[in-house]
Structure formats: structure tokens, C-alpha cells
Design a protein around this motif. Structure first.
Motif, PDB file in Angstrom:
ATOM      1  N   LEU A   1      28.725   5.284  57.264  1.00 52.02           N
ATOM      2  CA  LEU A   1      28.041   6.025  58.322  1.00 52.02           C
ATOM      3  C   LEU A   1      26.635   5.459  58.499  1.00 52.02           C
ATOM      4  O   LEU A   1      26.022   4.962  57.551  1.00 52.02           O
ATOM      5  CB  LEU A   1      27.963   7.511  57.944  1.00 52.02           C
TER       6      LEU A   1
ATOM      7  N   PRO B   1      22.565   6.403  67.359  1.00 50.38           N
ATOM      8  CA  PRO B   1      22.187   7.828  67.401  1.00 50.38           C
ATOM      9  C   PRO B   1      20.676   8.013  67.297  1.00 50.38           C
ATOM     10  O   PRO B   1      20.089   8.817  68.038  1.00 50.38           O
ATOM     11  CB  PRO B   1      22.910   8.411  66.182  1.00 50.38           C
TER      12      PRO B   1
ATOM     13  N   GLN C   1      29.821  13.848  56.863  1.00 51.42           N
ATOM     14  CA  GLN C   1      31.108  13.700  57.550  1.00 51.42           C
ATOM     15  C   GLN C   1      30.867  12.986  58.882  1.00 51.42           C
ATOM     16  O   GLN C   1      29.884  13.286  59.566  1.00 51.42           O
ATOM     17  CB  GLN C   1      31.686  15.100  57.854  1.00 51.42           C
ATOM     18  N   PRO C   2      31.793  12.105  59.268  1.00 47.78           N
ATOM     19  CA  PRO C   2      31.675  11.509  60.597  1.00 47.78           C
ATOM     20  C   PRO C   2      31.825  12.589  61.679  1.00 47.78           C
ATOM     21  O   PRO C   2      32.477  13.611  61.430  1.00 47.78           O
ATOM     22  CB  PRO C   2      32.831  10.501  60.644  1.00 47.78           C
ATOM     23  N   GLN C   3      31.256  12.361  62.816  1.00 45.51           N
ATOM     24  CA  GLN C   3      31.335  13.272  63.984  1.00 45.51           C
ATOM     25  C   GLN C   3      30.662  14.622  63.739  1.00 45.51           C
ATOM     26  O   GLN C   3      30.841  15.539  64.527  1.00 45.51           O
ATOM     27  CB  GLN C   3      32.789  13.561  64.425  1.00 45.51           C
ATOM     28  N   LYS C   4      29.946  14.786  62.651  1.00 46.32           N
ATOM     29  CA  LYS C   4      29.356  16.099  62.393  1.00 46.32           C
ATOM     30  C   LYS C   4      27.825  15.977  62.431  1.00 46.32           C
ATOM     31  O   LYS C   4      27.237  15.191  61.676  1.00 46.32           O
ATOM     32  CB  LYS C   4      29.828  16.594  61.023  1.00 46.32           C
ATOM     33  N   ALA C   5      27.206  16.792  63.291  1.00 47.13           N
ATOM     34  CA  ALA C   5      25.760  16.693  63.460  1.00 47.13           C
ATOM     35  C   ALA C   5      25.025  17.226  62.227  1.00 47.13           C
ATOM     36  O   ALA C   5      25.481  18.177  61.592  1.00 47.13           O
ATOM     37  CB  ALA C   5      25.338  17.487  64.693  1.00 47.13           C
TER      38      ALA C   5
ATOM     39  N   THR D   1      24.056  12.891  65.029  1.00 48.52           N
ATOM     40  CA  THR D   1      25.424  12.718  64.530  1.00 48.52           C
ATOM     41  C   THR D   1      25.560  11.261  64.083  1.00 48.52           C
ATOM     42  O   THR D   1      25.390  10.349  64.913  1.00 48.52           O
ATOM     43  CB  THR D   1      26.456  13.004  65.645  1.00 48.52           C
TER      44      THR D   1
ATOM     45  N   GLU E   1      26.997   7.623  63.232  1.00 48.69           N
ATOM     46  CA  GLU E   1      28.152   6.894  63.773  1.00 48.69           C
ATOM     47  C   GLU E   1      28.852   6.140  62.657  1.00 48.69           C
ATOM     48  O   GLU E   1      28.255   5.846  61.622  1.00 48.69           O
ATOM     49  CB  GLU E   1      27.738   5.962  64.910  1.00 48.69           C
TER      50      GLU E   1
END
Ligand SMILES: [Zn+2]
Length: 613
Positions: free
Chosen positions: A504, A527, A561-565, A582, A584
Motif C-alpha cells: 500500500l 492519494p 486495508q486497501p480501499q479503506k480510508a 485511502t 492505493e
């Protein structure tokens, strides 16, 4: 990187009637029954380089042209680039106080014609003297630099030329501080002047000056000089490494193509400089290196690779050269689609020659393949830019930093050279390979020829392989087809494995400073780049956890976690600020390369031939 054999430049033929030669006089010669050309002595050029004191970063140059042909005006120019380093450097930027005078000292009118060309009104004088200064403050193999103890001058960055007089013979003398010497791979006369049969041959010799140490050896009855700025701690080791490299390539190519050769090893004076650069010349090479004590470790892989690469250029590019190099432009770019062959195949031969010489291990060779494949697997340009296109596009970026080149033809050329070697060997049951191609091309396109074309490489390789390789070249050199890596490596009893690795990323770099962990570089397409973060912000917490070091940051990142802000807090001008981001997902390919267990006899034969056991 990378000038030219005395013979590699096409010598322009003299015009039958030299410009400015009065036609009445010509008629007069005819009437008298003379042959006019016999009456015209060839112009010659003498250069003198003066460095007045150690540490002075300005050189003074005097250029005297004799036996001029009665012309009214004379153009002089400084090259825009240095042969072998494919980048417009505009050397004239560093030239100042240019003056011209006739034989009796009277000044001649001088006018600038373009960024690097001047016109002298010489009004039929037979001798013209030009004087100028040069700022020598850029230490690079293609430029000029003078330091307190030594310096380096590139002929193309130093010596003016007459555009229609590049074939005139030239001499070079030096006036140096007490205790300084000059070292360059050109013939030297009893009066201490160096001679060259043309301007192009003159600038094809790197010039080292200063308090120099010189190790003179002989390999295959050819004098070889190793020039350094101080005595090496292991002169025997240095001599052995250089001798082994020379012997290996002489065996491979069938003898040495020069009368003398000089290795110049000059350290970068800036201690923070981490570069290792070489530039090939017809009869020598200049290598700038760091760190300074690398001189004492001639068995170091980097040292061996740069030495072998530059030395193999004595064949590939200095004598075996692309057709485009037959008409060598110094005032502008010289485009060729063949740098993958001139540079990439040379890089392949650097590694293969060192392995053949026993100077590196089979594991070193495998690692070179692995790291190059890792670069290619993770560089999107490998699938978008062909080797031929990359060779031409290099003029936009220069060769000084691999990272700036959209597609590095050194690295992809190295792999394509290996694949071509495997292709020819597979098709001939290992009877022929790339060595045969190099030797055949050297025979068919000697330095006095017009050089090879792309079609010539295809035709010669096809003949050696006993099959038409045109589509192979179209796919992998002119095109961007995926390279047949697994199949080719399998033929040589090797396997490769490419595994995706994900991590990430927010898109910024961190630096530990006394004030805290500072965000120093933000990628605009990330991001972070699309958020309110600014460079200079001090990072305090990520997802509620305090981060005080890069290690803290990496530890927190691995739990996200991916995709989690998540929320980040920073200090900007001592005020806290909260930003929501978030991360990437970044995927890279990790490549492994190694020998197959239990190879077939054919696989084993090829593996032994290419990388040893
Ligand atoms: Zn090179």
C-alpha cells in the motif's frame, strides 16, 4: 556511453577547387602547365592548451590555422555534443573571450553566426590565430573539469573546428602547471606535441591532466597505459584485471584492433557523487568513478563491468558502427536506431566477457539477468517503446541517468542480445552464436566501410542461424512484442519466476528531520497528491497511531486495508491538521532466475557456453 577510430570517420574529399581560389590564378596555372592541386598545400591546425595554475577552473586555448587557401572568411565552431554521449550539451556555453588575429598580430573581425559558430573575416590571410577561454567546471566524461590536483578535458568540448576542414591534420601541445602532466592516447612527437590525422581523430582521445600516475604494460605486444590520479594500493591486481579483460576480448574477437590503448581512471572530486561513468574512444577510455577507494578494489563488480563495457566498444561502435555514423554531425543530433546494438549488446558482452574470463561468478551473471528482467517487468515503457525508438529518443533525455530514459536500451538491449545469442545457438545446436555474428560483422563492415544497416544485422544473423530471423527482429527490436523469456531461458537450462508483490502507498516520501518526520516529496498522481497534504508537513499519526520514524510508518502501513480510508494528522506551521486518505495498492513484479535441475544435454551445453557451470 561513448569517438572515433582514426579511420571511422569518413574523410571528406578535398574540393577540386578550394573555396576562394581565384579562377584567374587557376587559368594561369593551366597556361603554365601546372597541376593546380599540387600547388595548394593542405591547411594544418595547431592547438595549444594552457592551464595556468592548479585549482584554476579556466583553460586558455590557442588555435593556429596554417596554409589557409586564400578564402575571404573562415567559419569556426564548437560541437554541440560529445561523440558517444548522445545528448546536446552546447559546449559553446562555456567559451568566452574569443579573438582572432592574422600572422602579424593585427586583429581580425569576428562575428557570431549561431549559438556555436563564428565567422572570421580573414581576407585571404594564410595564417589565422584564434584565442579563447573555457570554463571547466562540469566533471563528466563528456565535458571539461579542472580541479586542484588533476583535470579532464573532452576534445569536443574544448577544441574549435573548421566545419569544412575536419579532415585537416592537427597537433596539440600543453602548457601546464609545474608538476602536471598530460596523458592521452595519441601519437607523440619528439617536440612533445600530439598528432592526429584529422579533427575527428583528435577529439577521439580523452585528455587527462594533473599529477598523474601511469602504469605502462604490454598485452599481445601492444602498449597499454593505465592512468590514475594516485598510485593504486594493489597495482598488481589492477594490472591483472585489465590484462585479463584485454586477453579475453582479443581471444573472442580475433586480435586487438588498435596500436595502443589507454585506460584513464579519474575519481569524481565531489564526495557525494555516486556515479560510475565511462566514455569510449578509439584507442582509450575515460572512466570517472566513486568512491575514491574503488581504485584499490579492481575486483569489484562495478569496476570490472565499466572497464569491460568501455573496452568492448573498441570493437562495437568505435570500429563496427551504424551506417548513420558514416556522416558524423557535430553541430546537431546524430540519430540512429542502433544504440540497442551499440550499447545494449556491448553491455551483454561486458558481463559475458567477464564471466568467460572467470572474473565474475555464474551467480553474478544470473544476478545481472535477474535485475535487468526486474527492471523490464516493472517498466511500462518496455511494452510501449521499441528498442529502435528508444535509441532515437535518447536525445531528449541523455544517457547520464538511466532513470530518465523512458526505455533503457542498455538494459533491454542486454536481454535482447542474450536472446539473440540463444536463438542462433538453439537453431545451430550450439555450433554458432553471437560471437560469430560480431566477428562476421567486423569482417563485413570494417572501419573504412560505410557501416552496417539494421538489415545487415538481420541478414548476417539469419545466415549464421540458417533461418530467416526477420520477424524475430521485427517483433523484439522494431516492435514491442513481449520477449520470449521463459522459452529462451529454458533452452539454456535456466528458469525464471515472476511473482507479483503488492504493497500500500499514499504517494509521498518521508525524511527524518530535527523537527520531526517531514513529508518531502508528493507524487501529484497519488492519494496524497489529490489531498490537502503539502510538502513540508510533519507527519504525527496514521490511523490513530503515532509515527516518529520511517520504521514506525512502514509498520502502520502494513496493518492497513486497501480501499479503506484512514486519518493522518500532520503539523503545518505548528498547527495540527487532519487529512483523510485511502491508500492505493501498488503491485510490482519480483523476478527470480536460476539454473534448472537435471538439464538435458542440449540445455546443459548451451548453459555452459553462455554462463559456465
Ligand atoms: Zn557504452
Amino acid at each position: 556511453m561513448m569517438p572515433f577510430s582514426v579511420r571511422t570517420f569518413r574523410v571528406r574529399s578535398l574540393p577540386l577547387r578550394p573555396a576562394g581560389f581565384p579562377s584567374q590564378l587557376l587559368l594561369w596555372f593551366f597556361l603554365l602547365g601546372w597541376t593546380p592541386l599540387l600547388a595548394v598545400a593542405q591547411p594544418t591546425v595547431d592547438y595549444r592548451i594552457t592551464i595556468s595554475a592548479p585549482g584554476d577552473d579556466e583553460a586558455r586555448i590557442e588555435m593556429t590555422i596554417h596554409n589557409l587557401d586564400g578564402r575571404e572568411t573562415l567559419d569556426v565552431a564548437l560541437p554541440a555534443w560529445t561523440p558517444g554521449s548522445y545528448e546536446i550539451l552546447n559546449h559553446a556555453k562555456h567559451l568566452f573571450e574569443l579573438t582572432a588575429q592574422g600572422p602579424d598580430g593585427q586583429p581580425l573581425l569576428l562575428r557570431r553566426r549561431d549559438k556555436q559558430t563564428w565567422r572570421v573575416r580573414c581576407a585571404g590571410q594564410s595564417t589565422v590565430i584564434l584565442r579563447y577561454g573555457l570554463l571547466c567546471d562540469r566533471q563528466s566524461v563528456d565535458s571539461n573539469w579542472l580541479g586542484p590536483d588533476y583535470g579532464q578535458l573532452a576534445g569536443a568540448a574544448t577544441l574549435l573546428y573548421v566545419p569544412d576542414g575536419r579532415h585537416w591534420p592537427a597537433t596539440l601541445t600543453f602548457h601546464l602547471p609545474q608538476g602536471w602532466q598530460a596523458a592521452l592516447p595519441l601519437p607523440r612527437r619528439a617536440d612533445q606535441s600530439y598528432t592526429a590525422e584529422s579533427y575527428d581523430a583528435l577529439i577521439d582521445a580523452p585528455i587527462a591532466v594533473g599529477r598523474l600516475t601511469r602504469l605502462d604494460i604490454s598485452v599481445r605486444n601492444k602498449p597499454i597505459a593505465i592512468v590514475t590520479t594516485r598510485p593504486p594500493k594493489d597495482p598488481a591486481g589492477l594490472q591483472k584485471a585489465v590484462t585479463t579483460i584485454i586477453e579475453t576480448y582479443a581471444d573472442l574477437m580475433g586480435g586487438l584492433p588498435f596500436e595502443q590503448y589507454m585506460f584513464q581512471y579519474l575519481p569524481f572530486a565531489d564526495e557525494d557523487d555516486e556515479r560510475l561513468e565511462g566514455l569510449e574512444h578509439a584507442n582509450g577510455t575515460l572512466i570517472n568513478y566513486a568512491p575514491e577507494d574503488l581504485l584499490d578494489q579492481p575486483q569489484t563488480k562495478n569496476w570490472l563491468v565499466v572497464t569491460a563495457h568501455e573496452f568492448f566498444h573498441a570493437w562495437n561502435v568505435k570500429r563496427l558502427r551504424p551506417r548513420e555514423f558514416a556522416d558524423y554531425t557535430l553541430d546537431r543530433e546524430l540519430y540512429t536506431p542502433q544504440l540497442w546494438f551499440a550499447e545494449g549488446v556491448t553491455e551483454y558482452y561486458a558481463w559475458r566477457g567477464l564471466r568467460r574470463a572467470g572474473l565474475i561468478s555464474a551467480a553474478d551473471f544470473d544476478e545481472a539477468i535477474r535485475s535487468t528482467l526486474t527492471y523490464l517487468a516493472n517498466n511500462p515503457a518496455a511494452g510501449q517503446v521499441s528498442l529502435a525508438e528508444a535509441s532515437i529518443g535518447t536525445w531528449l533525455t541523455g544517457t547520464s541517468s538511466f532513470e530518465d530514459i523512458p526505455l533503457d536500451y542498455y538494459r533491454k538491449g542486454f536481454i535482447v542480445g542474450l536472446l539473440l545469442d540463444i536463438e542462433i545457438r538453439t537453431r545451430t545446436s550450439n555450433a554458432r552464436g553471437l560471437d560469430d555474428l560480431m566477428r562476421q560483422l567486423m569482417r563485413d563492415f570494417p572501419p573504412e566501410s560505410q557501416g552496417y544497416r539494421h538489415e545487415d544485422i538481420i541478414a548476417t544473423a539469419s545466415k549464421l542461424a540458417g533461418t530467416d530471423l526477420e520477424s524475430w527482429f521485427r517483433r523484439y527490436v522494431e516492435g514491442t512484442d513481449e520477449l520470449p523469456l521463459e522459452t529462451a531461458l529454458n533452452h539454456m537450462g535456466m528458469a525464471m519466476l515472476a511473482e507479483p508483490m503488492t504493497e500500500l502507498d499514499f504517494g509521498f516520501e518521508l525524511e527524518a528531520t530535527p523537527a520531526g518526520l517531514e513529508i518531502v516529496e508528493i507524487d501529484p498522481d497519488s492519494p496524497a497528491g489529490e489531498s490537502d497534504l503539502e510538502e513540508g508537513d510533519l507527519l504525527r499519526t496514521v490511523a490513530g497511531k503515532p509515527v516518529r520514524s520511517e520504521a514506525d510508518f512502514a509498520a502502520v502501513l502494513s496493518t492497513l486495508q486497501p480501499q479503506k480510508a484512514v486519518k493522518l494528522t500532520v503539523l503545518r506551521e505548528k498547527r495540527p491538521l487532519t487529512v483523510t486518505l485511502t491508500p492505493e495498492v501498488i503491485t510490482t513484479l519480483d523476478v527470480a532466475v536460476g539454473p534448472l535441475p537435471n538439464p538435458t544435454p542440449a540445455q546443459k551445453a548451451l548453459r555452459v557456453a553462455l554462463r559456465g557451470e
